[in-house]
Design an enzyme around this catalytic site. Sequence first.
Site, mmCIF file in Angstrom:
data_model
loop_
_atom_site.group_PDB
_atom_site.id
_atom_site.type_symbol
_atom_site.label_atom_id
_atom_site.label_comp_id
_atom_site.label_asym_id
_atom_site.label_seq_id
_atom_site.Cartn_x
_atom_site.Cartn_y
_atom_site.Cartn_z
ATOM 1 N N THR A 8 94.906 98.798 100.893
ATOM 2 C CA THR A 8 93.653 98.063 100.713
ATOM 3 C C THR A 8 93.696 96.704 101.393
ATOM 4 O O THR A 8 92.662 96.168 101.799
ATOM 5 C CB THR A 8 93.370 97.909 99.201
ATOM 6 O OG1 THR A 8 93.231 99.216 98.656
ATOM 7 C CG2 THR A 8 92.109 97.133 98.932
ATOM 8 N N TYR A 21 85.544 102.253 99.935
ATOM 9 C CA TYR A 21 86.124 101.670 101.149
ATOM 10 C C TYR A 21 87.222 102.581 101.658
ATOM 11 O O TYR A 21 87.671 103.491 100.971
ATOM 12 C CB TYR A 21 86.693 100.275 100.861
ATOM 13 C CG TYR A 21 87.900 100.304 99.955
ATOM 14 C CD1 TYR A 21 87.755 100.378 98.573
ATOM 15 C CD2 TYR A 21 89.189 100.287 100.493
ATOM 16 C CE1 TYR A 21 88.870 100.438 97.743
ATOM 17 C CE2 TYR A 21 90.309 100.339 99.667
ATOM 18 C CZ TYR A 21 90.137 100.412 98.298
ATOM 19 O OH TYR A 21 91.225 100.482 97.485
ATOM 20 N N SER A 54 98.657 104.067 100.417
ATOM 21 C CA SER A 54 100.055 104.280 100.002
ATOM 22 C C SER A 54 100.228 105.507 99.118
ATOM 23 O O SER A 54 101.347 105.924 98.845
ATOM 24 C CB SER A 54 100.609 103.038 99.310
ATOM 25 O OG SER A 54 100.007 102.849 98.059
ATOM 26 N N THR A 87 98.728 99.228 97.093
ATOM 27 C CA THR A 87 99.254 98.839 95.785
ATOM 28 C C THR A 87 99.629 100.040 94.914
ATOM 29 O O THR A 87 100.413 99.895 93.977
ATOM 30 C CB THR A 87 98.232 97.973 95.028
ATOM 31 O OG1 THR A 87 97.037 98.730 94.833
ATOM 32 C CG2 THR A 87 97.928 96.696 95.792
ATOM 33 N N ASP A 88 99.083 101.234 95.217
ATOM 34 C CA ASP A 88 99.314 102.382 94.328
ATOM 35 C C ASP A 88 100.795 102.714 94.180
ATOM 36 O O ASP A 88 101.257 103.076 93.089
ATOM 37 C CB ASP A 88 98.580 103.626 94.849
ATOM 38 C CG ASP A 88 97.066 103.523 94.688
ATOM 39 O OD1 ASP A 88 96.600 102.569 94.036
ATOM 40 O OD2 ASP A 88 96.361 104.397 95.216
ATOM 41 N N LYS A 160 102.351 98.475 88.735
ATOM 42 C CA LYS A 160 100.900 98.314 88.742
ATOM 43 C C LYS A 160 100.409 98.713 87.365
ATOM 44 O O LYS A 160 100.598 99.860 86.942
ATOM 45 C CB LYS A 160 100.278 99.188 89.829
ATOM 46 C CG LYS A 160 98.788 98.964 90.020
ATOM 47 C CD LYS A 160 98.237 99.771 91.188
ATOM 48 C CE LYS A 160 96.766 99.453 91.423
ATOM 49 N NZ LYS A 160 96.225 100.190 92.580
ATOM 50 N N GLU A 278 115.787 109.706 68.630
ATOM 51 C CA GLU A 278 115.140 110.870 68.011
ATOM 52 C C GLU A 278 115.583 112.162 68.680
ATOM 53 O O GLU A 278 115.451 113.236 68.109
ATOM 54 C CB GLU A 278 113.618 110.741 68.134
ATOM 55 C CG GLU A 278 112.996 109.704 67.219
ATOM 56 C CD GLU A 278 111.475 109.756 67.309
ATOM 57 O OE1 GLU A 278 110.872 110.621 66.656
ATOM 58 O OE2 GLU A 278 110.896 108.937 68.043
HETATM 59 N N1 ASP Z 1 94.957 103.508 97.388
HETATM 60 C C1 ASP Z 1 95.291 102.201 97.914
HETATM 61 C C2 ASP Z 1 96.728 102.230 98.373
HETATM 62 O O1 ASP Z 1 97.619 102.235 97.591
HETATM 63 C C3 ASP Z 1 95.051 101.166 96.898
HETATM 64 C C4 ASP Z 1 95.492 99.758 97.271
HETATM 65 O O2 ASP Z 1 96.071 99.492 98.280
HETATM 66 O O3 ASP Z 1 95.221 98.872 96.437
HETATM 67 O O4 ASP Z 1 96.943 102.244 99.533
#
Ligand code: ASP
Length: 322
Positions: A8, A21, A54, A87-88, A160, A278
């Site tokens: 992103t 996007y 990602s 970020t994923d 995340k 457990e």
């Molecule tokens: N789907 C995107 C990725 O991980 C989301 C992001 O970058 O925030 O590339």
Amino acid sequence: MVLATGGTIAGSAGSAIARAYEPGQIGIAEMVAEVRALGLDAELIPVEIAAIGSQDIGWPEWARLHAECRAAQADPAIDGIIITHGTDTAEETAWLLDLTLAAGKPVVLVGAMRPADAVGSDGMRNFANAVRVASDPQAHDRGVMVVMGDAVFAARDVRKAATSSIDAFKGFPRGPLARVTPSSLDWFGPPDRTGSLARYQWPDTLPRVAILHAGAGMDEMPVQALAAIGCRGIVLAGMGQGNAPAAVLDALEATRHAGVAIVRSSRVDEGIVERNLEVDDDARGFAVARALGPAKSRILLMLLVASGISDPAEVQAAFDRA
Ligand code: ASP
């Protein structure tokens, strides 16, 4: 050195207010030119590895990133490495590199929660923050880090924790290592990996290791299906303390006897999974993930199996050290 993979931070919606996007649309040369224009005291060398979301990252990109990081760490002309990343799966790439690179020269992953052309986009600020971290002498000997939302996290701790807010990243068991802005950087403690070499060799290939998400009423069939497709390891994303219905635990134990490494982690957001609380891990031949969540447990278990380690005691020792 700036290694670009997409995400992103390089995403574009074609409108400042659109919801949908495409990640990985803006070339790294263009992004680096924008960061240079901010007047930061750093010379940036852009290298494009990929231009993908990602969610699609895997072995080819990881192998290239690892090789580029090793070369840059050995190059005296380079002071630090920045990886632009979606970020994923940033926590997975960060953890894989952290386990397979020496800790010395800083490697900093950075991403964004909002595409570059969105109103209030966080990408350029995060990028400027990453430049500040990667060029700071005190960033050495801390291993791979992730810079998001004005915070610096260690690869082992970061995850995340929200789908869309700009402070989506959290750390456990440690919170941020530092707070950062484009004009300030405050570390909360000294480097903790001084002199640390790569903990695992880069493997020739990564074995198939799956995450099994436990749910109430689940039976043994998903475990049997994973064994049937040749999984060499299974990470249980269990309930609470890494728990699962008896039928699932019994099937995991049977799979363990067939040579598959089993690690119990938790589907709960935070906490430590302890041995023999457990579930009788000693009797069943399971290891526990301790503070690592399912995604990072899978990365570590892939490296262990690739290094020929699947004995429960040895797997447990590696998770205890993580
Ligand atoms: N789907 C995107 C990725 O991980 C989301 C992001 O970058 O925030 O590339």
